[in-house]
Design a protein around this motif. Structure first.
Motif, PDB file in Angstrom:
ATOM      1  N   PHE A  86      60.156  25.440  42.308  1.00 55.92           N
ATOM      2  CA  PHE A  86      59.326  26.635  42.364  1.00 55.92           C
ATOM      3  C   PHE A  86      57.968  25.848  42.832  1.00 55.92           C
ATOM      4  CE2 PHE A  86      62.123  27.983  39.138  1.00 55.92           C
ATOM      5  CZ  PHE A  86      62.480  29.201  39.652  1.00 55.92           C
ATOM      6  N   SER A  87      57.898  24.592  43.256  1.00 57.07           N
ATOM      7  CA  SER A  87      56.629  23.784  43.607  1.00 57.07           C
ATOM      8  C   SER A  87      55.928  24.762  44.607  1.00 57.07           C
ATOM      9  CB  SER A  87      56.954  22.525  44.424  1.00 57.07           C
ATOM     10  OG  SER A  87      57.568  22.603  45.463  1.00 57.07           O
ATOM     11  N   GLN A  88      54.498  24.932  44.676  1.00 57.36           N
ATOM     12  CA  GLN A  88      53.615  25.502  45.380  1.00 57.36           C
ATOM     13  C   GLN A  88      53.865  26.931  45.172  1.00 57.36           C
ATOM     14  OE1 GLN A  88      51.155  23.531  46.423  1.00 57.36           O
ATOM     15  NE2 GLN A  88      52.539  21.793  45.740  1.00 57.36           N
ATOM     16  N   CYS A  89      54.400  27.617  44.265  1.00 61.06           N
ATOM     17  CA  CYS A  89      54.437  29.116  44.171  1.00 61.06           C
ATOM     18  C   CYS A  89      53.333  29.319  43.344  1.00 61.06           C
ATOM     19  CB  CYS A  89      55.677  29.409  43.404  1.00 61.06           C
ATOM     20  SG  CYS A  89      57.221  29.216  44.170  1.00 61.06           S
ATOM     21  N   SER A  90      51.991  29.522  44.223  1.00 61.09           N
ATOM     22  CA  SER A  90      50.770  29.673  43.692  1.00 61.09           C
ATOM     23  C   SER A  90      50.605  31.024  42.853  1.00 61.09           C
ATOM     24  CB  SER A  90      49.728  29.476  44.899  1.00 61.09           C
ATOM     25  OG  SER A  90      49.748  30.509  45.926  1.00 61.09           O
ATOM     26  N   ASN A  91      51.228  32.029  42.847  1.00 59.99           N
ATOM     27  CA  ASN A  91      51.029  33.362  42.067  1.00 59.99           C
ATOM     28  C   ASN A  91      52.144  33.418  41.033  1.00 59.99           C
ATOM     29  OD1 ASN A  91      48.805  34.584  43.192  1.00 59.99           O
ATOM     30  ND2 ASN A  91      50.016  34.678  45.084  1.00 59.99           N
ATOM     31  N   LEU A  92      53.080  32.461  40.732  1.00 61.76           N
ATOM     32  CA  LEU A  92      53.887  32.473  39.731  1.00 61.76           C
ATOM     33  C   LEU A  92      53.185  32.444  38.163  1.00 61.76           C
ATOM     34  CD1 LEU A  92      56.980  32.310  39.137  1.00 61.76           C
ATOM     35  CD2 LEU A  92      56.918  30.105  39.159  1.00 61.76           C
ATOM     36  N   THR A  93      53.520  33.612  37.613  1.00 62.46           N
ATOM     37  CA  THR A  93      53.065  33.612  36.360  1.00 62.46           C
ATOM     38  C   THR A  93      53.856  33.706  35.248  1.00 62.46           C
ATOM     39  OG1 THR A  93      52.785  36.097  36.701  1.00 62.46           O
ATOM     40  CG2 THR A  93      50.848  34.928  37.079  1.00 62.46           C
ATOM     41  N   ASP A  94      55.103  34.361  35.485  1.00 63.19           N
ATOM     42  CA  ASP A  94      56.203  34.441  34.466  1.00 63.19           C
ATOM     43  C   ASP A  94      57.315  33.811  34.521  1.00 63.19           C
ATOM     44  OD1 ASP A  94      54.469  36.369  32.536  1.00 63.19           O
ATOM     45  OD2 ASP A  94      54.715  37.704  34.221  1.00 63.19           O
ATOM     46  N   THR A 108      59.135  20.547  39.497  1.00 63.02           N
ATOM     47  CA  THR A 108      59.625  22.068  39.329  1.00 63.02           C
ATOM     48  C   THR A 108      58.623  22.954  39.500  1.00 63.02           C
ATOM     49  OG1 THR A 108      61.428  21.263  37.908  1.00 63.02           O
ATOM     50  CG2 THR A 108      61.176  23.479  38.138  1.00 63.02           C
ATOM     51  N   PHE A 109      57.629  22.832  38.928  1.00 60.79           N
ATOM     52  CA  PHE A 109      56.411  23.744  38.976  1.00 60.79           C
ATOM     53  C   PHE A 109      54.996  23.157  39.546  1.00 60.79           C
ATOM     54  CE2 PHE A 109      59.179  24.924  35.384  1.00 60.79           C
ATOM     55  CZ  PHE A 109      59.616  26.064  35.739  1.00 60.79           C
ATOM     56  N   SER A 110      55.116  22.156  40.309  1.00 59.04           N
ATOM     57  CA  SER A 110      54.104  21.587  40.804  1.00 59.04           C
ATOM     58  C   SER A 110      53.438  22.388  41.764  1.00 59.04           C
ATOM     59  CB  SER A 110      54.224  20.118  41.429  1.00 59.04           C
ATOM     60  OG  SER A 110      54.906  20.391  42.643  1.00 59.04           O
ATOM     61  N   GLY A 111      51.988  22.708  41.696  1.00 58.37           N
ATOM     62  CA  GLY A 111      51.312  23.517  42.434  1.00 58.37           C
ATOM     63  C   GLY A 111      51.396  24.800  42.113  1.00 58.37           C
ATOM     64  N   CYS A 112      51.830  25.297  40.906  1.00 57.27           N
ATOM     65  CA  CYS A 112      51.745  26.799  40.578  1.00 57.27           C
ATOM     66  C   CYS A 112      50.593  26.881  39.801  1.00 57.27           C
ATOM     67  CB  CYS A 112      53.153  27.008  39.560  1.00 57.27           C
ATOM     68  SG  CYS A 112      54.612  26.754  40.460  1.00 57.27           S
ATOM     69  N   SER A 113      49.518  26.976  40.781  1.00 57.26           N
ATOM     70  CA  SER A 113      48.193  27.150  40.087  1.00 57.26           C
ATOM     71  C   SER A 113      47.949  28.281  39.503  1.00 57.26           C
ATOM     72  CB  SER A 113      47.191  27.019  41.546  1.00 57.26           C
ATOM     73  OG  SER A 113      47.543  28.171  42.359  1.00 57.26           O
ATOM     74  N   ASN A 114      48.524  29.455  39.324  1.00 63.92           N
ATOM     75  CA  ASN A 114      48.182  30.617  38.361  1.00 63.92           C
ATOM     76  C   ASN A 114      49.049  30.471  37.129  1.00 63.92           C
ATOM     77  OD1 ASN A 114      46.058  31.905  39.737  1.00 63.92           O
ATOM     78  ND2 ASN A 114      47.433  32.484  41.199  1.00 63.92           N
ATOM     79  N   LEU A 115      49.789  29.456  36.914  1.00 60.74           N
ATOM     80  CA  LEU A 115      50.846  29.479  35.768  1.00 60.74           C
ATOM     81  C   LEU A 115      49.872  28.975  34.605  1.00 60.74           C
ATOM     82  CD1 LEU A 115      53.747  29.525  34.828  1.00 60.74           C
ATOM     83  CD2 LEU A 115      53.901  27.040  35.201  1.00 60.74           C
ATOM     84  N   MET A 130      60.861  14.525  34.094  1.00 64.11           N
ATOM     85  CA  MET A 130      59.932  15.562  33.999  1.00 64.11           C
ATOM     86  C   MET A 130      58.934  14.920  34.901  1.00 64.11           C
ATOM     87  SD  MET A 130      59.726  17.567  30.359  1.00 64.11           S
ATOM     88  CE  MET A 130      58.454  18.671  31.039  1.00 64.11           C
ATOM     89  N   VAL A 131      59.217  14.018  35.755  1.00 67.46           N
ATOM     90  CA  VAL A 131      57.938  13.576  36.641  1.00 67.46           C
ATOM     91  C   VAL A 131      57.305  14.618  37.569  1.00 67.46           C
ATOM     92  CG1 VAL A 131      57.582  12.049  38.677  1.00 67.46           C
ATOM     93  CG2 VAL A 131      59.187  11.374  36.793  1.00 67.46           C
ATOM     94  N   TYR A 132      56.057  14.761  37.531  1.00 66.07           N
ATOM     95  CA  TYR A 132      55.182  15.629  38.294  1.00 66.07           C
ATOM     96  C   TYR A 132      55.466  17.249  38.048  1.00 66.07           C
ATOM     97  CZ  TYR A 132      53.172  12.056  41.086  1.00 66.07           C
ATOM     98  OH  TYR A 132      52.377  10.937  41.644  1.00 66.07           O
ATOM     99  N   THR A 133      56.366  17.559  36.933  1.00 61.10           N
ATOM    100  CA  THR A 133      56.835  18.752  36.744  1.00 61.10           C
ATOM    101  C   THR A 133      55.515  19.993  36.636  1.00 61.10           C
ATOM    102  OG1 THR A 133      58.612  18.194  35.290  1.00 61.10           O
ATOM    103  CG2 THR A 133      58.037  20.330  34.976  1.00 61.10           C
ATOM    104  N   PHE A 134      54.550  19.729  36.178  1.00 65.59           N
ATOM    105  CA  PHE A 134      53.613  20.537  36.254  1.00 65.59           C
ATOM    106  C   PHE A 134      52.102  20.122  36.871  1.00 65.59           C
ATOM    107  CE2 PHE A 134      56.269  21.567  32.232  1.00 65.59           C
ATOM    108  CZ  PHE A 134      56.398  23.099  32.525  1.00 65.59           C
ATOM    109  N   SER A 135      52.392  19.284  37.624  1.00 63.38           N
ATOM    110  CA  SER A 135      51.197  18.579  38.130  1.00 63.38           C
ATOM    111  C   SER A 135      50.591  19.685  38.930  1.00 63.38           C
ATOM    112  CB  SER A 135      51.553  17.260  39.082  1.00 63.38           C
ATOM    113  OG  SER A 135      52.391  17.886  40.376  1.00 63.38           O
ATOM    114  N   SER A 136      49.005  19.756  39.201  1.00 65.78           N
ATOM    115  CA  SER A 136      48.179  20.764  39.773  1.00 65.78           C
ATOM    116  C   SER A 136      48.513  22.144  39.116  1.00 65.78           C
ATOM    117  CB  SER A 136      48.600  20.720  41.223  1.00 65.78           C
ATOM    118  OG  SER A 136      48.236  19.237  41.755  1.00 65.78           O
ATOM    119  N   CYS A 137      49.067  22.239  38.277  1.00 63.99           N
ATOM    120  CA  CYS A 137      48.858  23.645  37.529  1.00 63.99           C
ATOM    121  C   CYS A 137      47.647  23.855  36.856  1.00 63.99           C
ATOM    122  CB  CYS A 137      50.016  23.794  36.504  1.00 63.99           C
ATOM    123  SG  CYS A 137      51.584  23.876  37.180  1.00 63.99           S
ATOM    124  N   TRP A 138      46.698  24.233  37.798  1.00 65.04           N
ATOM    125  CA  TRP A 138      45.335  24.162  37.389  1.00 65.04           C
ATOM    126  C   TRP A 138      44.951  25.068  36.198  1.00 65.04           C
ATOM    127  CZ3 TRP A 138      44.310  25.156  43.055  1.00 65.04           C
ATOM    128  CH2 TRP A 138      44.434  24.065  43.690  1.00 65.04           C
TER     129      TRP A 138
END
Length: 173
Positions: A86-94, A108-115, A130-138
């Protein structure tokens, strides 16, 4: 009509860059590989039902860059490889819970900025990477419980600016 493709085994890159794709039928139990199958499907809002896709093992980059994807209701129950799923899925919330079968969650979720809330990982007892799993999930505020099976967490939460509480890091890391 995908409903008639009951024996389709490999969905790799099938809908790659289908920018206007909005709806997808459930994934059948015949499918084994979903590598990049919906990569950059910008208008896809909801992922297909994958609860019966019992033979899917590979979900590498399956929904990467699906910018409008908001909800994941189900994952294949036996998936092992979720590298940048799901990387870069910027509107993923659920996101539904991560299945026990998952071993690799690299990016997996890197770049999911709205999570805001990480998915439940309490049953994901086979995850090792879990390398970079949630990176950039601002906007990530709540981290998941990290399974004791994890051995590599390099940059897992890098650039998670709003993370309030760090998770307990297992001795296996």
């Amino acid at each position: 009509d995908m409903r008639n493709c009951v024996n389709l085994i490999n969905l790799s890159q099938t809908f790659y860059y289908c920018k206007n794709l909005v709806n997808v039928y459930p994934i059948s139990n015949y499918v084994k590989d979903m590598y990049s199958s919906f990569f950059s499907c910008y208008n896809l809002v909801n992922a297909p039902d994958m609860s019966n896709a019992t033979n899917v093992v590979n979900m590498r980059s399956t929904f990467s860059w699906c910018n409008n994807l908001q909800t994941i209701f189900s994952l294949p129950p036996n998936v092992k490889y979720m590298y940048q799923t799901f990387s870069q899925c910027s509107n993923l919330t659920d996101i539904c819970p991560i299945p026990n079968s998952v071993e690799i969650m690299n990016g997996t979720f890197s770049g999911c900025s709205n999570l805001v809330n990480a998915p439940d990982m309490s049953n994901a007892t086979n995850v090792t990477n879990m390398v970079y799993t949630f990176s950039s999930c601002w906007n990530l505020v709540n981290a998941p419980v990290i399974p004791n099976s994890v051995i590599d967490m390099n940059s897992t939460f890098s650039s998670c600016w709003n993370l309030v509480n760090a998770p307990v890091i297992p001795n296996s890391v």
